[in-house]
Design a protein around this motif. Structure first.
Motif, short mmCIF file in Angstrom:
data_model
loop_
_atom_site.label_atom_id
_atom_site.label_comp_id
_atom_site.label_asym_id
_atom_site.label_seq_id
_atom_site.Cartn_x
_atom_site.Cartn_y
_atom_site.Cartn_z
N LYS A 52 15.91 -14.77 3.43
CA LYS A 52 16.25 -13.78 2.40
C LYS A 52 15.14 -13.69 1.35
CE LYS A 52 19.81 -12.78 -1.09
NZ LYS A 52 18.97 -12.94 -2.29
N CYS A 53 14.66 -14.85 0.90
CA CYS A 53 13.61 -14.87 -0.12
C CYS A 53 12.32 -14.24 0.39
CB CYS A 53 13.34 -16.30 -0.56
SG CYS A 53 14.70 -17.07 -1.49
N LEU A 54 11.97 -14.55 1.64
CA LEU A 54 10.74 -14.01 2.21
C LEU A 54 10.83 -12.51 2.47
CD1 LEU A 54 9.84 -16.92 4.65
CD2 LEU A 54 8.59 -16.25 2.60
N LEU A 55 12.02 -12.04 2.85
CA LEU A 55 12.22 -10.60 3.04
C LEU A 55 12.07 -9.85 1.71
CD1 LEU A 55 15.24 -10.53 5.54
CD2 LEU A 55 12.89 -9.75 5.98
N GLU A 56 12.57 -10.45 0.64
CA GLU A 56 12.42 -9.84 -0.69
C GLU A 56 10.94 -9.76 -1.08
OE1 GLU A 56 14.83 -12.21 -3.25
OE2 GLU A 56 16.72 -11.29 -2.58
N GLU A 57 10.20 -10.81 -0.76
CA GLU A 57 8.76 -10.81 -1.06
C GLU A 57 8.04 -9.78 -0.20
OE1 GLU A 57 5.01 -11.97 -2.64
OE2 GLU A 57 7.08 -12.00 -3.34
N ARG A 58 8.45 -9.66 1.07
CA ARG A 58 7.83 -8.65 1.93
C ARG A 58 8.11 -7.24 1.42
NH1 ARG A 58 9.31 -8.45 8.25
NH2 ARG A 58 11.22 -7.49 7.48
N GLU A 59 9.31 -7.01 0.93
CA GLU A 59 9.66 -5.70 0.38
C GLU A 59 8.78 -5.36 -0.82
OE1 GLU A 59 13.56 -3.33 -1.48
OE2 GLU A 59 13.73 -5.40 -0.82
N ARG A 60 8.55 -6.36 -1.67
CA ARG A 60 7.70 -6.15 -2.85
C ARG A 60 6.28 -5.81 -2.41
NH1 ARG A 60 3.99 -8.45 -5.93
NH2 ARG A 60 3.79 -10.25 -4.55
N LEU A 61 5.76 -6.55 -1.42
CA LEU A 61 4.40 -6.29 -0.94
C LEU A 61 4.30 -4.93 -0.27
CD1 LEU A 61 3.51 -9.81 0.50
CD2 LEU A 61 2.60 -8.77 -1.58
N ASP A 62 5.33 -4.53 0.48
CA ASP A 62 5.34 -3.21 1.13
C ASP A 62 5.26 -2.10 0.08
OD1 ASP A 62 5.40 -4.21 3.68
OD2 ASP A 62 7.58 -4.04 3.92
N LYS A 63 5.96 -2.28 -1.03
CA LYS A 63 5.93 -1.28 -2.10
C LYS A 63 4.53 -1.17 -2.69
CE LYS A 63 10.77 -1.55 -3.57
NZ LYS A 63 11.70 -1.96 -4.67
N MET A 64 3.87 -2.33 -2.88
CA MET A 64 2.53 -2.32 -3.43
C MET A 64 1.53 -1.67 -2.47
SD MET A 64 2.92 -3.44 -6.41
CE MET A 64 1.19 -3.42 -6.83
N ILE A 65 1.68 -1.95 -1.17
CA ILE A 65 0.81 -1.34 -0.17
C ILE A 65 1.01 0.17 -0.17
CG2 ILE A 65 0.38 -1.12 2.32
CD1 ILE A 65 1.10 -4.13 2.53
N GLY A 66 2.27 0.61 -0.25
CA GLY A 66 2.57 2.04 -0.30
C GLY A 66 1.95 2.71 -1.52
N LEU A 67 1.99 2.01 -2.65
CA LEU A 67 1.38 2.55 -3.87
C LEU A 67 -0.13 2.69 -3.72
CD1 LEU A 67 1.61 3.41 -6.83
CD2 LEU A 67 1.53 0.99 -7.48
N ILE A 68 -0.76 1.69 -3.09
CA ILE A 68 -2.21 1.75 -2.86
C ILE A 68 -2.56 2.93 -1.95
CG2 ILE A 68 -4.14 0.59 -1.71
CD1 ILE A 68 -2.99 -2.06 -2.75
N GLU A 69 -1.79 3.10 -0.87
CA GLU A 69 -2.05 4.20 0.06
C GLU A 69 -1.91 5.55 -0.63
OE1 GLU A 69 0.74 3.33 3.15
OE2 GLU A 69 -0.65 2.03 4.25
N LYS A 70 -0.90 5.66 -1.48
CA LYS A 70 -0.67 6.90 -2.22
C LYS A 70 -1.81 7.16 -3.20
CE LYS A 70 3.13 9.30 -4.54
NZ LYS A 70 4.51 9.15 -5.09
N THR A 71 -2.30 6.08 -3.83
CA THR A 71 -3.39 6.22 -4.80
C THR A 71 -4.69 6.63 -4.11
OG1 THR A 71 -2.37 4.50 -6.18
CG2 THR A 71 -4.66 5.02 -6.62
N ILE A 72 -4.92 6.12 -2.90
CA ILE A 72 -6.10 6.51 -2.11
C ILE A 72 -6.07 8.02 -1.85
CG2 ILE A 72 -7.23 6.34 0.15
CD1 ILE A 72 -6.39 3.37 0.17
N LYS A 73 -4.91 8.54 -1.44
CA LYS A 73 -4.78 9.97 -1.18
C LYS A 73 -5.00 10.78 -2.44
CE LYS A 73 -1.63 9.57 2.79
NZ LYS A 73 -0.28 9.89 3.31
N HIS A 74 -4.52 10.24 -3.57
CA HIS A 74 -4.73 10.92 -4.85
C HIS A 74 -6.22 10.98 -5.19
CE1 HIS A 74 -4.34 11.96 -9.10
NE2 HIS A 74 -5.06 10.89 -9.39
N GLU A 75 -6.93 9.86 -4.99
CA GLU A 75 -8.35 9.81 -5.30
C GLU A 75 -9.16 10.72 -4.39
OE1 GLU A 75 -9.87 8.29 -7.82
OE2 GLU A 75 -7.92 7.66 -8.58
#
Length: 246
Positions: free
Chosen positions: A83-106
């Motif tokens: 459960k704890c590791l899944l929560e951490e993975r979810e947080r990291l997935d959100k950050m990766i998604g934000l980076i990908e979105k920022t790349i498209k913006h740039e």
């Protein structure tokens, strides 16, 4: 399995296994007449649990309390760890998604509002402080913060210079033995510096901090700026210091 075989299998040091045995966290089921430690499959299962909990930031003291409790349930513990590791993975997935979105913006493919650019960030808590609180409790960290709040900007600068000087001294010694007289004298300076400037560190907390220098890539990167392998050398020297000054 012998201790060296277990260390290689688990990706940890022989010194770490000896330490786990010394503090009663993980004692091998058998010892040969010559004194060699022999680990059973059950011992390896316990070691896996220890490493799972350690990965999640639990202190060795807390891990010992958990796995030696009469009510400890291995399957229940695995579910909690998952459960704890899944929560951490979810947080990291959100950050990766934000980076990908920022790349498209740039690249001009999409537009992002200022609010969207920072969605997912939360620095209201210092991640180093959170880790330290999990390992050593609130009291030591609160003492550290109180000390830092009382000093002036000039004193902070002097502390930074003193800290860097200790790092440089240790960097000159990192290719030698962490047990050498010179290495232990330098690491004693580091122990004294931490207790004077950042709160009260027990020997066990000092050892744990050294482990985090290697386990946490953020620490390793910062420390190894003074010399490749310095973080590992400091970890080993801090462990030796803790053992010799019990």
């Amino acid at each position: 399995m012998k201790v060296k075989e277990v260390a290689e299998l688990a990706g940890i040091s022989v010194r770490t296994l000896h330490h786990y045995d010394a503090i009663g966290l993980l004692a091998p089921s058998q010892k040969t007449a010559a004194g060699y430690r022999l680990y059973s499959d059950e011992d390896l299962g316990k070691l896996q649990q220890i490493l799972f909990f350690k990965e999640l930031g639990f202190s060795l003291k807390k891990i010992k309390e958990i796995i030696h409790s009469p009510s400890f349930d291995k399957c229940e513990a695995l579910q909690l760890q998952k459960k704890c590791l899944l929560e951490e993975r979810e947080r990291l997935d959100k950050m990766i998604g934000l980076i990908e979105k920022t790349i498209k913006h740039e690249q001009g493919e999409i537009e992002m509002s200022n609010k969207e650019k920072f969605a997912g960030f939360d620095f209201r808590q210092n991640p180093y402080e959170q880790e330290a609180r999990r390992r050593w409790g609130d009291e030591a960290i609160d003492q550290s913060n109180a000390k830092l709040a009382e000093i002036s900007e000039e004193e902070r600068k002097q502390m930074g210079e003193e800290m860097n000087e200790i790092y440089r001294k240790l960097a000159h010694l990192k290719d030698g033995s962490p047990e050498s007289k010179e290495a232990q004298a330098a690491i004693a300076e580091w122990f004294t510096f931490l207790n004077r400037s950042a709160g009260s560190y027990s020997l066990e907390a000092f050892r744990g901090l050294g482990e985090m220098y290697v386990a946490d890539a953020r620490f390793t990167k910062n420390i190894d700026q003074f010399g490749d392998g310095l973080a590992k050398f400091m970890r080993d020297a801090m462990a030796v210091y803790a053992d010799q000054n019990k």
